[in-house]
Motif scaffolding. Structure first.
Motif, PDB file in Angstrom:
ATOM      1  N   LEU A 140       0.834  -1.207   0.000  1.00 54.73           N
ATOM      2  CA  LEU A 140       0.000   0.000   0.000  1.00 54.73           C
ATOM      3  C   LEU A 140       0.866   1.253   0.000  1.00 54.73           C
ATOM      4  O   LEU A 140       0.533   2.244  -0.648  1.00 54.73           O
ATOM      5  CB  LEU A 140      -0.926  -0.009   1.227  1.00 54.73           C
TER       6      LEU A 140
ATOM      7  N   ARG B 295       0.779   4.519  -2.505  1.00 55.36           N
ATOM      8  CA  ARG B 295       0.638   5.874  -1.965  1.00 55.36           C
ATOM      9  C   ARG B 295       1.756   6.779  -2.473  1.00 55.36           C
ATOM     10  O   ARG B 295       1.514   7.928  -2.866  1.00 55.36           O
ATOM     11  CB  ARG B 295       0.651   5.816  -0.433  1.00 55.36           C
TER      12      ARG B 295
ATOM     13  N   PRO C 137      -5.681   1.884  -4.758  1.00 52.21           N
ATOM     14  CA  PRO C 137      -4.886   0.656  -4.798  1.00 52.21           C
ATOM     15  C   PRO C 137      -5.767  -0.565  -5.010  1.00 52.21           C
ATOM     16  O   PRO C 137      -6.978  -0.529  -4.717  1.00 52.21           O
ATOM     17  CB  PRO C 137      -4.211   0.635  -3.421  1.00 52.21           C
TER      18      PRO C 137
ATOM     19  N   ALA D  96      -5.375   4.439   2.555  1.00 51.99           N
ATOM     20  CA  ALA D  96      -6.019   3.333   1.844  1.00 51.99           C
ATOM     21  C   ALA D  96      -7.499   3.252   2.193  1.00 51.99           C
ATOM     22  O   ALA D  96      -8.337   2.972   1.322  1.00 51.99           O
ATOM     23  CB  ALA D  96      -5.319   2.019   2.190  1.00 51.99           C
TER      24      ALA D  96
ATOM     25  N   ARG E  96      -9.241   5.787   0.100  1.00 53.30           N
ATOM     26  CA  ARG E  96      -9.283   5.432  -1.312  1.00 53.30           C
ATOM     27  C   ARG E  96     -10.304   4.312  -1.568  1.00 53.30           C
ATOM     28  O   ARG E  96     -10.900   4.255  -2.640  1.00 53.30           O
ATOM     29  CB  ARG E  96      -7.892   4.997  -1.782  1.00 53.30           C
ATOM     30  N   TRP E  97     -10.473   3.406  -0.605  1.00 52.94           N
ATOM     31  CA  TRP E  97     -11.437   2.310  -0.759  1.00 52.94           C
ATOM     32  C   TRP E  97     -12.848   2.712  -0.308  1.00 52.94           C
ATOM     33  O   TRP E  97     -13.760   1.885  -0.323  1.00 52.94           O
ATOM     34  CB  TRP E  97     -10.974   1.094   0.052  1.00 52.94           C
TER      35      TRP E  97
END
Length: 495
Positions: free
Chosen positions: A373, A377, A396, A428, A431-432
Motif C-alpha cells: 500500500l 501511496r 490501490p 487506503a 481510497r477504498w
C-alpha cells in the motif's frame, strides 16, 4: 604581455580537455539528454543545466590554440573529438525525441533556429573573455562562457528537427551551432596569438592571416546581419499592423489575436478583433489601410466579433473569448493528465475519471508484483507533484493488507515508522471508501488501569477519529487485515 604566462601549463590544461575520452563521451550524452528534455519542456533552467556540463568547449578551445601554434596533431585530435561528439549528441537527442510522447515545437526550440548577428557578437565577446580567463588561470569564468555561447542546445535542436522531419528547424539550429563554433575557434586563436602562443610570422604572413580572419568573420556576419534585419523588420510589421487595427476600429475595440506569416508572398495576416457593432469594417478597406501603412501587398483574414456599443459589452466578449481559450487549455491539460495517470497506474485511459470543474482525477491501479500500500501511496504522491492545481487519487487494488503498526517497546506513543504506517492505512481506507475500521483491544473510555495494548488501541482510535474514520472494537470471528500493535495483534475491517 606574454612573458608572465605559463605557456606550457596553459597548453597542458587545453590538451587535457580537448581530446576524446570515456568521460568526454559520457558527459556529452548526459548534456545532450538534459538539453533535449529542457527543450521539449520549454524549461530555460534545464537548458542552462545542459550548457553547464557540456564538454564541447574543450575541443573548440583546443582547435583555436592549435591553429595559433600550427600544431596539426592537436588540431586533428580536437576536430575528431568535436565531430564524434556532435554526431553522438545529435543521434542521441533524435532517439530521445522519437521515444518521447512530447514532440511539440516549444519556444526554447524556436529560439535556436534563427541565428543572427547578435549571436555572432555574443560568441566572439564570450570566447575572448573565456580564452583570457583560461590563459590567466581563471578557469571559473569558462562557466559563464558556456552559458553565453550555447553549444549543446543547438545540437539537441538539430536532433529534434531530424527526428520530427522538420529540416528547417534542423538547418537553423545547425547554423547557430556553426556560428558559435567558428567564432569561438577564431576568437581563441586571436587571443592565443596575442599572448605569445604561435610561431613568429613575417609581416606578409601576418597581413595574410589578418585578412583571412576578417574575411571569415565577414562571411558569417553578412548573412547573420541579414537575418537580424529580417527579425527587426518582422517586429516592425507586427507593430504597424496592430496600430492600423487599433486605429481603424477605434479605442473601444480589442485585438484579441494577431498571426502573421512572413514566409509567403504576399505576407498573410490573420486577426481577430472585438469591436462595437457600429465600427464594423469591410475586409477590403482594412486590407487597403494595412497595405498603405506597410507599403506592400498583404493577404488579410479579419474575423470581426461585433458587440453592442459600450466597453462593458466588449469586455464581456473579451472575457468570453478568454474563457474559451482557457477551456481549450483545460481540455489539453486534462488529456495530458489522463495519459500520465494511465501510464503510471497501468490502467486504460478510459478508466481514468476526470472532473475538470473540480480539477480532480481518479483511477484504479492495476496490481503490481510485490507492491505494498505504501508503494501505491508514494506513486500517487509522485504523480500529484508533477500536476499543479489538480487533486490526484490512485485507488490501490482491493485485498492488500493494511500495513503493520509498531510501537516502541513498552510505549503507547507512535514513533515515526508507526505514524507512517497508520497514515498509509488511513489513506487506503479513504481510497477504498471505507467509513470504519475495527481496532482490537479497544476499550473506551480508557481507565487508569488500562493495559498497554488498550492504551495503544485507544491511540490508534483517536487518530482514526481525527481523520473522520469510525473506530470500533473488533468483533469475535471478524476477518480482516492484521495490524501489529507492539506485542499484540489487531484485526481491522470495514463495518
Amino acid at each position: 604581455m606574454s612573458s608572465a604566462v605559463d605557456h606550457e601549463g596553459v597548453m597542458a590544461r587545453v590538451a587535457e580537455d580537448s581530446g576524446w575520452s570515456a568521460r568526454f563521451a559520457f558527459m556529452t550524452i548526459m548534456s545532450a539528454g538534459i538539453a533535449v528534455l529542457g527543450l521539449l519542456q520549454s524549461s530555460p533552467a534545464v537548458v542552462i543545466g545542459a550548457m553547464l556540463i557540456s564538454p564541447l568547449m574543450g575541443p573548440i578551445m583546443g582547435l583555436g590554440f592549435s591553429l595559433a601554434l600550427f600544431d596539426f596533431t592537436e588540431m586533428r585530435r580536437s576536430i575528431v573529438a568535436l565531430a564524434v561528439a556532435s554526431a553522438l549528441a545529435i543521434g542521441f537527442t533524435a532517439l530521445v525525441v522519437l521515444l518521447s510522447p512530447l514532440k511539440a515545437t516549444t519556444a526554447e526550440i524556436l529560439a535556436r533556429t534563427r541565428p543572427n548577428l547578435f549571436d555572432l557578437l555574443v560568441a566572439m565577446f564570450s570566447a575572448l573573455a573565456g580564452t583570457f580567463a583560461l590563459i590567466r588561470g581563471r578557469g571559473e569564468t569558462i562557466v559563464g562562457v558556456a552559458i553565453a555561447t550555447a553549444l549543446m542546445p543547438p545540437l539537441a535542436t538539430v536532433g529534434y528537427g531530424l527526428a520530427v522531419g522538420n529540416f528547417a528547424i534542423a538547418g537553423g539550429a545547425a547554423a547557430l551551432f556553426g556560428t558559435n563554433f567558428v567564432t569561438i575557434t577564431l576568437s581563441a586563436m586571436i587571443m592565443a596569438q596575442l599572448y605569445g602562443f604561435g610561431h613568429r610570422l613575417s609581416e606578409q604572413q601576418t597581413w595574410a592571416q589578418t585578412g583571412l580572419l576578417v574575411g571569415a568573420f565577414l562571411v558569417m556576419a553578412i548573412p547573420l546581419g541579414i537575418s537580424l534585419n529580417q527579425i527587426a523588420r518582422e517586429a516592425v510589421i507586427a507593430t504597424q499592423v496592430r496600430s492600423v487595427l487599433n486605429t481603424s476600429y477605434g479605442k473601444d475595440a480589442r485585438v484579441a489575436q494577431l498571426d502573421i506569416d512572413y514566409k509567403v508572398n504576399p505576407i498573410a495576416i490573420r486577426a481577430v478583433v472585438i469591436a462595437p457593432r457600429s465600427n464594423a469594417l469591410r475586409p477590403q478597406i482594412l486590407a487597403q489601410a494595412i497595405e498603405a501603412k506597410l507599403g506592400q501587398p498583404v493577404s488579410l483574414q479579419a474575423d470581426q466579433v461585433l458587440v453592442d456599443p459600450g466597453s462593458a459589452a466588449i469586455d464581456q466578449e473579451q472575457a468570453a473569448f478568454t474563457q474559451a481559450q482557457e477551456q481549450q487549455r483545460l481540455r489539453e491539460e486534462g488529456s495530458e493528465i489522463v495519459r500520465l495517470l494511465a501510464i503510471t497506474a497501468g490502467a486504460k485511459p478510459s478508466d481514468v475519471l476526470l472532473d475538470r470543474d473540480a480539477r480532480r482525477a481518479v483511477t484504479a491501479a492495476q496490481p503490481l508484483p510485490g507492491a505494498s500500500l505504501l508503494a501505491y501511496r508514494l506513486l500517487e504522491t509522485r504523480v500529484a507533484s508533477q500536476i499543479n492545481g489538480w487533486s490526484i487519487a490512485i485507488v490501490p487494488p482491493a485485498g492488500l493488507d493494511l500495513p503493520p503498526i509498531a510501537f516502541a517497546s513498552g510505549s503507547d506513543q507512535l514513533d515515526d515508522a508507526g505514524k507512517t504506517a497508520l497514515s498509509t492505512a488511513i489513506w487506503a481506507t479513504r481510497r477504498w471508501n471505507w467509513t470504519a475500521l475495527s481496532v482490537p483491544g479497544l476499550r473506551e473510555p480508557v481507565s487508569e488501569r488500562a493495559t498497554l495494548d488498550q492504551r495503544r488501541a485507544a491511540a490508534i482510535a483517536a487518530a482514526l477519529r481525527e481523520n473522520k474514520i469510525v473506530a470500533v472494537p473488533t468483533r469475535p470471528g471478524r476477518a480482516g487485515a492484521a495490524i501489529e500493535l507492539g506485542a499484540a495483534r489487531a484485526d481491522t475491517s470495514t463495518q
